[in-house]
Design a protein around this motif. Structure first.
Motif, short mmCIF file in Angstrom:
data_model
loop_
_atom_site.label_atom_id
_atom_site.label_comp_id
_atom_site.label_asym_id
_atom_site.label_seq_id
_atom_site.Cartn_x
_atom_site.Cartn_y
_atom_site.Cartn_z
N ASN A 56 -11.52 4.20 -9.59
CA ASN A 56 -10.82 3.39 -8.58
C ASN A 56 -11.53 2.07 -8.29
O ASN A 56 -11.28 1.46 -7.24
CB ASN A 56 -10.67 4.21 -7.29
N ALA B 179 -9.00 -0.90 -7.60
CA ALA B 179 -8.32 -0.80 -6.31
C ALA B 179 -9.28 -1.11 -5.16
O ALA B 179 -8.89 -1.75 -4.17
CB ALA B 179 -7.73 0.59 -6.14
N LEU C 219 -9.04 -4.31 -2.61
CA LEU C 219 -9.01 -4.14 -1.16
C LEU C 219 -10.07 -5.02 -0.50
O LEU C 219 -9.81 -5.71 0.49
CB LEU C 219 -9.23 -2.67 -0.81
N ASP D 260 -4.90 -2.52 6.40
CA ASP D 260 -5.02 -2.25 4.96
C ASP D 260 -5.92 -1.05 4.70
O ASP D 260 -5.64 -0.22 3.83
CB ASP D 260 -5.55 -3.48 4.24
N GLN D 261 -7.00 -0.95 5.44
CA GLN D 261 -7.88 0.21 5.28
C GLN D 261 -7.19 1.49 5.73
O GLN D 261 -7.30 2.54 5.07
CB GLN D 261 -9.18 0.01 6.06
N GLU E 111 -4.02 2.18 5.70
CA GLU E 111 -3.02 2.58 4.72
C GLU E 111 -3.67 3.18 3.48
O GLU E 111 -3.17 4.18 2.93
CB GLU E 111 -2.15 1.38 4.34
N TYR E 112 -4.78 2.61 3.05
CA TYR E 112 -5.48 3.16 1.88
C TYR E 112 -5.92 4.60 2.16
O TYR E 112 -5.72 5.50 1.32
CB TYR E 112 -6.69 2.29 1.55
N GLN F 164 -3.01 7.10 2.33
CA GLN F 164 -2.57 7.49 0.99
C GLN F 164 -3.55 8.46 0.34
O GLN F 164 -3.17 9.26 -0.52
CB GLN F 164 -2.42 6.23 0.12
N VAL G 10 -15.38 -1.45 2.80
CA VAL G 10 -14.75 -0.81 1.64
C VAL G 10 -15.69 0.18 0.97
O VAL G 10 -15.26 1.24 0.51
CB VAL G 10 -14.23 -1.87 0.66
#
Length: 473
Positions: free
Chosen positions: A14, A17, A21, A41-42, A44-45, A48, A114
């Motif tokens: 990953n 990705a 991010l 954004d974090q 949502e990551y 998922q 991240v």
């Protein structure tokens, strides 16, 4: 089965990705308590990836907690994503703004968040594959630069059941942090006077700016009478409008730092008396806004030993010819002798003086001087054992909070350090989950450290997160 193979494989698979991010958050460059897109954004990551998300925690819209699993132990990863005002920069080794006058990630928090997120998901993948019980938490922490996020999250009890926490920070060396940091208060003093024509009838005026200046004079004389390692910094955020009007309103923003929390409290009390004296001398009144306060960091040597072990086993990132050329060009922007002076001040190993980007792991040591700066990681470390380290994400000798940091945080040098940090955190956390002796050692060490002075929040009763008090761009 090789311990940690699922975690490492997930990070490897990953990489794109994760770097994408990080680069999106780098481009957003949102300052403290305004990191709405970065947090979303974090969230949502992680959603998922199977985590449950609780948004807007501790009264801060850009703070959140992501959780997976159940039962003990509970392992927390601390992430950040706030940028700094005014240091926008393209990802190149020469100075050029990315967006004119905009914020930039001059402390690399796009990388920090991240990597911690990646470590949390990687640990989850390992535990799920092996059927190992435990709870994995990622804490999305806003406004670290102004020492706000984690302090209010701790105050709200969000770390109450955490058995151990891990974090890291982008740096210029691959090294664990066995040193402490300064505790701090952040307070704004606002003086109120009376306007008058500065030439026609100044005797009818009461200058709030005079009060600010007299307060600053008093604070500067106070420096002689506080502990040597204490620091006072201030900026005048409002000094009036035009010279021909006696200012009825003026404001000064202070940071007070010292190695121990009680020392900050003592300095704060004396500074408050200075503000009262300045008001008396000028016939003005004042009020104050307590923005944040934090504790000094308590390093967990037990957790840091795990991080050291894994850094050495994995091996430091190596650099391409293009990355070394990037570093060579950037080095030309440094002041003469800057790199050497920085390394000497940090008692760096000799081999670092010949490197442009650190490609080794700094040997274990416990003789590092305390950091002059402050971090709200300190408050977490007083309520649960907290390990912390740095990886090389920039050029040796680069100044902190600079355009050079912003540049490196948006390109491959920063990306490599970020992914290395994710691996180290995931493997260190796995040790804490699977080896009860390691977790017990960390908690016993921490319990001994806080036994004589248990944590008491530095935030006064009734104070809420300063949502409208911090710079918005």
């Amino acid at each position: 089965m090789d311990k940690g193979k699922h975690a490492l494989r997930w990070i490897e698979q990953n990489q794109k990705a994760l770097t994408d991010l990080s680069d999106r958050i780098w481009a957003y460059a949102e300052v403290g308590l305004q990191e709405h897109r970065s947090a979303q954004d974090q969230e949502e990551y992680l959603r998922q990836a199977g985590f449950e998300i609780t948004s807007g925690v501790a009264g801060m819209p850009s703070a959140f907690v992501a959780s997976w699993g159940e039962g003990a132990p509970v392992i927390g990863f601390l992430g950040e994503y706030d940028a700094l005002p005014g240091i926008s920069q393209k990802p190149q080794p020469t100075k050029e703004e990315y967006k004119a006058g905009a914020p930039g990630h001059g402390c690399g928090h796009n990388l920090l968040g991240v990597a911690a997120l990646a470590a949390a998901v990687a640990l989850k993948e390992e535990l799920a594959a092996a059927g190992i019980p435990g709870t994995v938490r990622y804490y999305g922490c806003p406004a670290e630069e102004t020492l706000v996020g984690k302090v209010f999250m701790v105050k709200d009890g969000l770390f109450r059941d955490v058995d151990a926490a891990l974090t890291w920070h982008p740096g210029t060396t691959n090294a664990v942090w066995n040193n402490s940091s300064n505790a701090m208060n952040s307070v704004k003093f606002t003086f109120h006077g009376r306007t008058a024509h500065a030439a026609g009838d100044p005797h009818n005026g009461r200058s709030a700016l005079d009060a600010v200046e007299l307060m600053n004079i008093g604070a500067n004389y106070l420096r002689e009478h506080i502990v040597e390692k204490a620091r006072l910094h201030y900026v005048i955020t409002d000094g009036g409008g035009e010279p021909n009007v006696v200012p009825a309103h003026a404001q000064v923003w202070y940071y007070m730092r010292a190695p121990e929390r009680h020392q900050v409290d003592e300095i704060y009390a004396r500074l408050m008396d200075i503000a009262k004296g300045a008001a008396l001398m000028t016939g003005t009144t004042f009020d104050f806004t307590f923005l944040a306060g934090c504790y000094n960091y308590l390093p967990s040597l037990a957790i840091n030993r795990l991080a050291q072990k894994h850094m050495e086993a994995l091996g430091a990132p190596q650099w391409t010819a293009e990355e070394l050329e990037f570093a060579r060009v950037m080095n030309e922007s440094f002041a003469p002798g800057q790199k050497e002076a920085t390394l000497k001040a940090g008692k760096a190993p000799k081999e670092l003086f010949t490197q442009m980007i650190n490609d080794t792991v700094v040997p274990w040591r416990q003789d590092e001087p305390p950091m002059a700066g402050s971090t709200d990681v300190g408050d977490v470390s007083w309520v649960t054992p907290t390990g912390q380290f740095a990886t090389a994400c920039g050029v040796l000798g680069q100044p902190g909070h600079s355009w050079q940091v912003t540049a490196c945080s948006g390109m491959s040098i920063g990306h490599k350090g970020m992914l290395f940090a994710a691996q180290v955190m995931a493997l260190s956390a796995l040790d804490l989950v699977t080896d009860p002796a390691e977790l017990k050692a960390a908690r016993d060490e921490w319990a001994a450290a806080v036994s004589e002075a248990p944590y008491v929040t530095p935030i006064p009763e009734g104070v809420e997160p300063p949502l409208d008090q911090l710079p918005k761009h």
